[in-house]
Design a protein around this motif. Sequence first.
Motif, mmCIF file in Angstrom:
data_model
loop_
_atom_site.group_PDB
_atom_site.id
_atom_site.type_symbol
_atom_site.label_atom_id
_atom_site.label_comp_id
_atom_site.label_asym_id
_atom_site.label_seq_id
_atom_site.Cartn_x
_atom_site.Cartn_y
_atom_site.Cartn_z
ATOM 1 N N GLY A 77 1.565 66.352 43.939
ATOM 2 C CA GLY A 77 0.999 65.526 42.888
ATOM 3 C C GLY A 77 1.860 65.390 41.665
ATOM 4 O O GLY A 77 1.669 64.465 40.871
ATOM 5 N N LEU A 78 2.827 66.294 41.471
ATOM 6 C CA LEU A 78 3.727 66.244 40.326
ATOM 7 C C LEU A 78 5.103 65.738 40.735
ATOM 8 O O LEU A 78 5.625 64.777 40.169
ATOM 9 C CB LEU A 78 3.839 67.621 39.675
ATOM 10 N N SER A 79 5.691 66.399 41.753
ATOM 11 C CA SER A 79 7.008 65.983 42.230
ATOM 12 C C SER A 79 6.918 64.762 43.136
ATOM 13 O O SER A 79 7.766 63.870 43.082
ATOM 14 C CB SER A 79 7.682 67.131 42.997
ATOM 15 N N HIS A 80 5.914 64.759 43.985
ATOM 16 C CA HIS A 80 5.713 63.688 44.965
ATOM 17 C C HIS A 80 4.316 63.859 45.550
ATOM 18 O O HIS A 80 3.672 64.899 45.359
ATOM 19 C CB HIS A 80 6.785 63.732 46.060
ATOM 20 N N PRO A 81 3.805 62.861 46.281
ATOM 21 C CA PRO A 81 2.486 63.037 46.903
ATOM 22 C C PRO A 81 2.508 64.168 47.925
ATOM 23 O O PRO A 81 3.546 64.487 48.512
ATOM 24 C CB PRO A 81 2.239 61.686 47.597
ATOM 25 N N SER A 82 1.368 64.773 48.144
ATOM 26 C CA SER A 82 1.225 65.779 49.191
ATOM 27 C C SER A 82 1.546 65.157 50.550
ATOM 28 O O SER A 82 1.268 63.977 50.791
ATOM 29 C CB SER A 82 -0.201 66.327 49.185
ATOM 30 N N ILE A 83 2.136 65.952 51.430
ATOM 31 C CA ILE A 83 2.456 65.476 52.781
ATOM 32 C C ILE A 83 1.166 65.503 53.602
ATOM 33 O O ILE A 83 0.628 66.583 53.882
ATOM 34 C CB ILE A 83 3.524 66.351 53.445
ATOM 35 N N PRO A 84 0.638 64.358 54.014
ATOM 36 C CA PRO A 84 -0.631 64.364 54.760
ATOM 37 C C PRO A 84 -0.460 64.972 56.151
ATOM 38 O O PRO A 84 0.652 65.003 56.704
ATOM 39 C CB PRO A 84 -0.985 62.867 54.857
ATOM 40 N N PRO A 85 -1.543 65.464 56.757
ATOM 41 C CA PRO A 85 -1.480 65.949 58.149
ATOM 42 C C PRO A 85 -0.919 64.868 59.063
ATOM 43 O O PRO A 85 -1.287 63.688 58.972
ATOM 44 C CB PRO A 85 -2.935 66.275 58.476
ATOM 45 N N GLY A 86 0.014 65.273 59.923
ATOM 46 C CA GLY A 86 0.599 64.363 60.891
ATOM 47 C C GLY A 86 1.791 63.586 60.388
ATOM 48 O O GLY A 86 2.418 62.850 61.170
ATOM 49 N N LYS A 87 2.148 63.715 59.107
ATOM 50 C CA LYS A 87 3.252 62.951 58.539
ATOM 51 C C LYS A 87 4.485 63.829 58.338
ATOM 52 O O LYS A 87 4.401 65.051 58.275
ATOM 53 C CB LYS A 87 2.845 62.326 57.203
ATOM 54 N N THR A 88 5.657 63.170 58.219
ATOM 55 C CA THR A 88 6.914 63.852 57.957
ATOM 56 C C THR A 88 7.526 63.300 56.672
ATOM 57 O O THR A 88 7.613 62.075 56.502
ATOM 58 C CB THR A 88 7.900 63.654 59.118
ATOM 59 N N PHE A 89 7.936 64.182 55.765
ATOM 60 C CA PHE A 89 8.663 63.811 54.549
ATOM 61 C C PHE A 89 10.089 64.345 54.646
ATOM 62 O O PHE A 89 10.359 65.312 55.387
ATOM 63 C CB PHE A 89 8.001 64.387 53.305
ATOM 64 N N ILE A 90 10.992 63.744 53.888
ATOM 65 C CA ILE A 90 12.379 64.206 53.817
ATOM 66 C C ILE A 90 12.668 64.710 52.403
ATOM 67 O O ILE A 90 12.355 64.041 51.416
ATOM 68 C CB ILE A 90 13.364 63.079 54.179
ATOM 69 N N TYR A 91 13.266 65.906 52.327
ATOM 70 C CA TYR A 91 13.844 66.418 51.091
ATOM 71 C C TYR A 91 15.367 66.368 51.249
ATOM 72 O O TYR A 91 15.894 66.812 52.276
ATOM 73 C CB TYR A 91 13.413 67.866 50.834
ATOM 74 N N GLU A 92 16.072 65.880 50.252
ATOM 75 C CA GLU A 92 17.531 65.799 50.330
ATOM 76 C C GLU A 92 18.125 66.096 48.961
ATOM 77 O O GLU A 92 17.750 65.495 47.950
ATOM 78 C CB GLU A 92 17.967 64.416 50.815
ATOM 79 N N PHE A 93 19.067 67.054 48.916
ATOM 80 C CA PHE A 93 19.656 67.448 47.640
ATOM 81 C C PHE A 93 20.952 68.211 47.893
ATOM 82 O O PHE A 93 21.230 68.655 49.017
ATOM 83 C CB PHE A 93 18.676 68.314 46.824
ATOM 84 N N ASP A 94 21.737 68.350 46.838
ATOM 85 C CA ASP A 94 22.992 69.096 46.894
ATOM 86 C C ASP A 94 22.751 70.549 46.505
ATOM 87 O O ASP A 94 21.950 70.842 45.600
ATOM 88 C CB ASP A 94 24.026 68.485 45.940
ATOM 89 N N LEU A 95 23.468 71.441 47.162
ATOM 90 C CA LEU A 95 23.378 72.862 46.837
ATOM 91 C C LEU A 95 24.450 73.169 45.801
ATOM 92 O O LEU A 95 25.630 73.336 46.129
ATOM 93 C CB LEU A 95 23.570 73.705 48.105
ATOM 94 N N VAL A 96 24.029 73.241 44.550
ATOM 95 C CA VAL A 96 24.990 73.318 43.455
ATOM 96 C C VAL A 96 25.397 74.753 43.119
ATOM 97 O O VAL A 96 26.309 74.958 42.314
ATOM 98 C CB VAL A 96 24.431 72.623 42.195
ATOM 99 N N LYS A 97 24.712 75.741 43.697
ATOM 100 C CA LYS A 97 25.104 77.129 43.453
ATOM 101 C C LYS A 97 24.761 77.979 44.661
ATOM 102 O O LYS A 97 23.885 77.642 45.470
ATOM 103 C CB LYS A 97 24.413 77.683 42.203
ATOM 104 N N SER A 98 25.464 79.102 44.798
ATOM 105 C CA SER A 98 25.191 80.025 45.897
ATOM 106 C C SER A 98 24.204 81.087 45.448
ATOM 107 O O SER A 98 23.944 81.266 44.261
ATOM 108 C CB SER A 98 26.496 80.681 46.378
ATOM 109 N N GLY A 99 23.650 81.790 46.416
ATOM 110 C CA GLY A 99 22.694 82.848 46.117
ATOM 111 C C GLY A 99 21.599 82.919 47.165
ATOM 112 O O GLY A 99 21.703 82.322 48.244
ATOM 113 N N THR A 100 20.543 83.645 46.834
ATOM 114 C CA THR A 100 19.419 83.853 47.736
ATOM 115 C C THR A 100 18.171 83.259 47.101
ATOM 116 O O THR A 100 17.804 83.625 45.978
ATOM 117 C CB THR A 100 19.194 85.355 48.005
ATOM 118 N N PHE A 101 17.515 82.367 47.818
ATOM 119 C CA PHE A 101 16.366 81.652 47.288
ATOM 120 C C PHE A 101 15.230 81.708 48.309
ATOM 121 O O PHE A 101 15.380 82.278 49.392
ATOM 122 C CB PHE A 101 16.759 80.204 46.963
#
Length: 384
Positions: A77-101
């Motif tokens: 609701g803030l970043s994007h709509p919730s992913i409804p049941p049965g649907k697929t969303f794509i997240y795409e971004f650059d990894l700008v730093k190393s570490g453990t997340f």
Amino acid sequence: MNNGVKEFHLVAEPVERELADGMIAHLWGYNGQSTGPTIEAVEGDRVRIYVTNKLPEGTTVHWHGLILPSGMDGVSGLSHPSIPPGKTFIYEFDLVKSGTFMYHPHGDEMAQMAMGMMGMFVVHPKDPTFMPVDRDFLIMLNAFDIDPGTYVPRIMTMTDFNLWTWNSRIFPDIDPLVVNKGDKVRVRVGNLTMTNHPIHMHGYDFKVTCTDGGWVPSEAQWPEVSIDIPVGGMRAYEFVADHLGDWAIHCHKSHHTMNAMGHDVPTFIGVNKKPLTQKIRQFQPEYMPMGMSGMGDMAKMEMPLPDNTIPMMTGWGPYGPIEMGGMFSVVKVRDGIDADDYSDPGWYENPPGEMAYEWTGELPEFASNNSPKTILTPKPNSKG
């Protein structure tokens, strides 16, 4: 065509997870498992992550600690709509730093995280000479509230969890951390439970080298033998494995190394249950009194338990019951372990003269304070 983008696919779905031999939990997770698969990539990579929702309600994925565009942050609701049941969303971004997340839902997260939806995201440094280690272990701290004989966690629990796990496994069904003598070892520990966990390792001191905010500069790394992992935090520490042996590693909250805990169990230490036991056995001949001398005897008992329930304490070592459960494992340091060998080498044999033993001779005098009064330094007088 992915044009050089590294692609991953996460499926949010109901899963069946074996928390320990003989105990199954019906959870929610990713790709058929809880905790979810560890995503690994390299600093500078661009990643594309497909998230398919097979849950009965909407979900998202928040990439905890990663620096990315606001619209990829995964807050329903803030970043994007919730992913409804049965649907697929794509997240795409650059990894700008190393570490453990970490990654986890950020929509109905109370229910979804209590059901086991979480995983780790490791971004390796682009420069392979930066912070190298020989062995790299990863532990996700998680907790569940599952009543004896049941399969589904209670999601409304706020504090009284009864199953404390590492990577959704319970001691003694947690793999040991096997290393070769002389190895540089890193242990990464992430915490998505609802309480902090002071992780203590025996036999070594270590340096804290990374948080989920980034690497700790060498001049700022600090020595510890226990490191508190805060709620929603990650801490990585490193040490050189120069002490042979079997060394305990565990949460230092003592009740987190026990399981199937009952929170309303009375304390019977010092109580004489013999008269009561005689009366109860007239109606229940198999009744066993417990708890008059502590709880250690429970590790030796083989009591009938409800289906799909584990003992409070379990696990045997070379010299008897270990009397642990939950967040506990063993760091096994040996000579001659191959770099790609993580198999259990068995129990360590202590060299002669290097193990505690019974003494039956005369004992030295011991010091004692025989007064309950606090002794205060007297105030100075005019004579000093």
